[in-house]
Design a protein around this motif. Structure first.
Motif, mmCIF file in Angstrom:
data_model
loop_
_atom_site.group_PDB
_atom_site.id
_atom_site.type_symbol
_atom_site.label_atom_id
_atom_site.label_comp_id
_atom_site.label_asym_id
_atom_site.label_seq_id
_atom_site.Cartn_x
_atom_site.Cartn_y
_atom_site.Cartn_z
ATOM 1 N N SER A 169 -7.877 0.905 -4.604
ATOM 2 C CA SER A 169 -8.345 -0.482 -4.710
ATOM 3 C C SER A 169 -7.344 -1.492 -4.161
ATOM 4 C CB SER A 169 -8.638 -0.825 -6.181
ATOM 5 O OG SER A 169 -7.443 -0.777 -6.954
ATOM 6 N N VAL A 170 -6.122 -1.039 -3.797
ATOM 7 C CA VAL A 170 -5.077 -1.979 -3.386
ATOM 8 C C VAL A 170 -5.450 -2.719 -2.108
ATOM 9 C CG1 VAL A 170 -2.685 -2.187 -2.588
ATOM 10 C CG2 VAL A 170 -3.224 -0.745 -4.553
ATOM 11 N N THR B 47 0.816 -1.215 0.000
ATOM 12 C CA THR B 47 0.000 0.000 0.000
ATOM 13 C C THR B 47 0.852 1.270 0.000
ATOM 14 O OG1 THR B 47 -0.177 -0.160 2.421
ATOM 15 C CG2 THR B 47 -2.003 -1.047 1.115
ATOM 16 N N ARG C 275 -8.047 12.531 -2.827
ATOM 17 C CA ARG C 275 -7.146 12.102 -3.905
ATOM 18 C C ARG C 275 -7.924 11.548 -5.092
ATOM 19 N NH1 ARG C 275 -4.112 9.953 0.446
ATOM 20 N NH2 ARG C 275 -4.790 7.839 -0.071
ATOM 21 N N MET C 276 -9.088 10.958 -4.823
ATOM 22 C CA MET C 276 -9.929 10.418 -5.896
ATOM 23 C C MET C 276 -10.767 11.495 -6.563
ATOM 24 S SD MET C 276 -11.238 6.953 -3.959
ATOM 25 C CE MET C 276 -12.361 6.495 -5.283
ATOM 26 N N TYR D 11 2.094 1.222 -3.882
ATOM 27 C CA TYR D 11 1.005 1.506 -4.812
ATOM 28 C C TYR D 11 -0.142 2.135 -4.019
ATOM 29 C CZ TYR D 11 3.678 -1.886 -7.495
ATOM 30 O OH TYR D 11 4.691 -2.555 -8.137
ATOM 31 N N ARG D 12 -0.429 3.401 -4.226
ATOM 32 C CA ARG D 12 -1.399 4.140 -3.420
ATOM 33 C C ARG D 12 -2.784 4.220 -4.045
ATOM 34 N NH1 ARG D 12 0.960 6.664 0.811
ATOM 35 N NH2 ARG D 12 3.223 6.717 0.833
ATOM 36 N N HIS D 13 -3.078 3.304 -4.974
ATOM 37 C CA HIS D 13 -4.416 3.286 -5.570
ATOM 38 C C HIS D 13 -5.425 2.808 -4.528
ATOM 39 C CE1 HIS D 13 -7.746 2.227 -8.265
ATOM 40 N NE2 HIS D 13 -7.194 3.068 -9.107
#
Length: 397
Positions: free
Chosen positions: A176-177, A169, A301-302, A172-174
């Motif tokens: 959905s991770v 996490t 962020r989204m 990769y800070r998406h």
């Protein structure tokens, strides 16, 4: 259900479905109120890990005091009453601070004290993860029990998965991770259980089996009446320490989001909104809730800042309350434990390791001492020790 499992352990584990229902109802209420009334359009509020982790410390003490003298049902009722008393105290405290416009108090708390508290909560989450994975509470007398092969095979995989989740996490800070990782752990567990032939497909390691309709129940007056209120009154100081830590955590979450969003969030209004929500939560037997920095910043962020987003998140709790019991009963212990490991590591990274270079040796020693004092003496003494040492350090330097 993670927070409920942290509090209701051992012979009380059979009450986790009921506690999970109370907590989900609490998350629905605090999320909906925050979405409608917050001064920040992207605010996401939910039942928080910090008050649950702090109450779990008190719960262990209450269970020890009542063990052998009360039925599991009476102990469960006392813990639910304690959660209600804690939520009421926190809600009232939020309201008082908000009405008195004292939201800026967080700026006067010495940083080593803040870092020590939240690092201590992170450590407790990790120790709670070990207890959930093994069924053995962490103490010096149980060290050898935790080192036995059957215990190692439970908490080491959970710790390893928590560390992997922590690393992934941060790489990769998406958004959905984390859900994807949790889903992979659940699927992987069931595949592994069938391959090695665990009884019932590995159901012996499941978190809990939720009976039909368990997630739709509400606490009643009789449940609160069964609680040992006299015993709770003997531990008002511990509940007061939960209140202090929750106020600190809430103010830090809001001030951190304010700095990140640069939108001028009204901290005093947020305190009154959270106060209203927690006063309602006290009727449900839920742990306390307030603004979540991680979820709110994730929404930012989204680029999904709107009141509708908060309403949708709260609505998810309603869906789980209605239909989620069938799915939740398939969540294994290792998945819950690994997420607790992950959350604990996150707190330790954020409040201990990420700031050690900005602290002097003395300040860092104060942080470590607070962490140790929380485990040995409890939260309230640790607060006093940290504040006194920080003030003394400031005066002498």
């Amino acid at each position: 259900e993670t927070d409920a499992s942290l509090i209701f352990t051992g012979e009380l584990a059979k009450f986790v479905p009921s506690a999970a229902a109370f907590f989900l109802q609490g998350a629905l209420i605090v999320g909906l109120i925050s979405a409608l009334l917050s001064s920040y359009r992207g605010a996401i509020s939910t039942v928080q890990d910090v008050p649950a982790a702090m109450f779990a410390i008190l719960a262990a003490t209450l269970v020890d005091r009542m063990a052998g003298n009360a039925s599991p049902e009476a102990i469960f009722a006392t813990l639910v009453a304690g959660l209600s008393l804690s939520a009421f105290s926190i809600g009232l405290g939020f309201w008082v601070l908000g009405v008195a416009k004292l939201g800026g108090l967080v700026s006067y708390i010495p940083f080593p004290v803040t870092a020590g508290f939240l690092s201590g909560v992170g450590l407790y989450l990790i120790l709670g993860a070990i207890q959930i994975a093994t069924g053995i509470s962490f103490s010096w007398s149980n060290i050898f029990s935790l080192m036995e092969p059957h215990a190692l095979l439970r908490w080491i995989p959970a710790g390893a998965l928590g560390m992997i989740c922590f690393l992934v996490t941060h790489r990769y800070r998406h958004p959905s991770v984390l859900p994807a990782f949790l889903l992979l752990v659940i699927i992987g567990f069931h595949i592994w259980a069938r391959i090695i032939g665990l009884p019932g497909g590995g159901l012996t390691l499941m978190l809990f089996n939720i009976p039909s309709g368990a997630l739709g129940q509400l606490p009643n007056v009789n449940l609160f009446a069964m609680g040992d209120w006299a015993l709770l009154m003997d531990h008002v100081g511990a509940i007061g320490s939960i209140l202090v830590v929750c106020h600190l955590s809430m103010l830090l979450n809001v001030s951190g989001l304010d700095m990140q969003s640069e939108e001028g969030i009204d901290v005093n209004r947020e305190l009154k909104v959270a106060g209203t929500a927690n006063l309602l939560l006290s009727l449900l037997g839920s742990s306390s809730g307030y603004n979540s920095f991680s979820l709110s910043s994730l929404i930012q962020r989204m680029q999904a800042k709107s009141r509708l987003t908060g309403i949708i998140v709260a609505g998810t709790c309603a869906l789980i309350l209605s239909f989620g019991g069938v799915l939740l009963q398939w969540v294994p212990l290792v998945a819950i434990s690994s997420i607790l490991f992950f959350m604990g590591l996150n707190l330790l990274r954020k409040w201990l390791f990420a700031h050690w270079q900005r602290l002097t040796i003395t300040e860092f020693a104060i942080v470590l001492l607070i962490i140790a004092a929380m485990k040995v003496f409890g939260t309230l003494p640790a607060v006093g020790i940290g504040l006194m040492l920080s003030i003394a350090h400031f005066v002498l330097t």
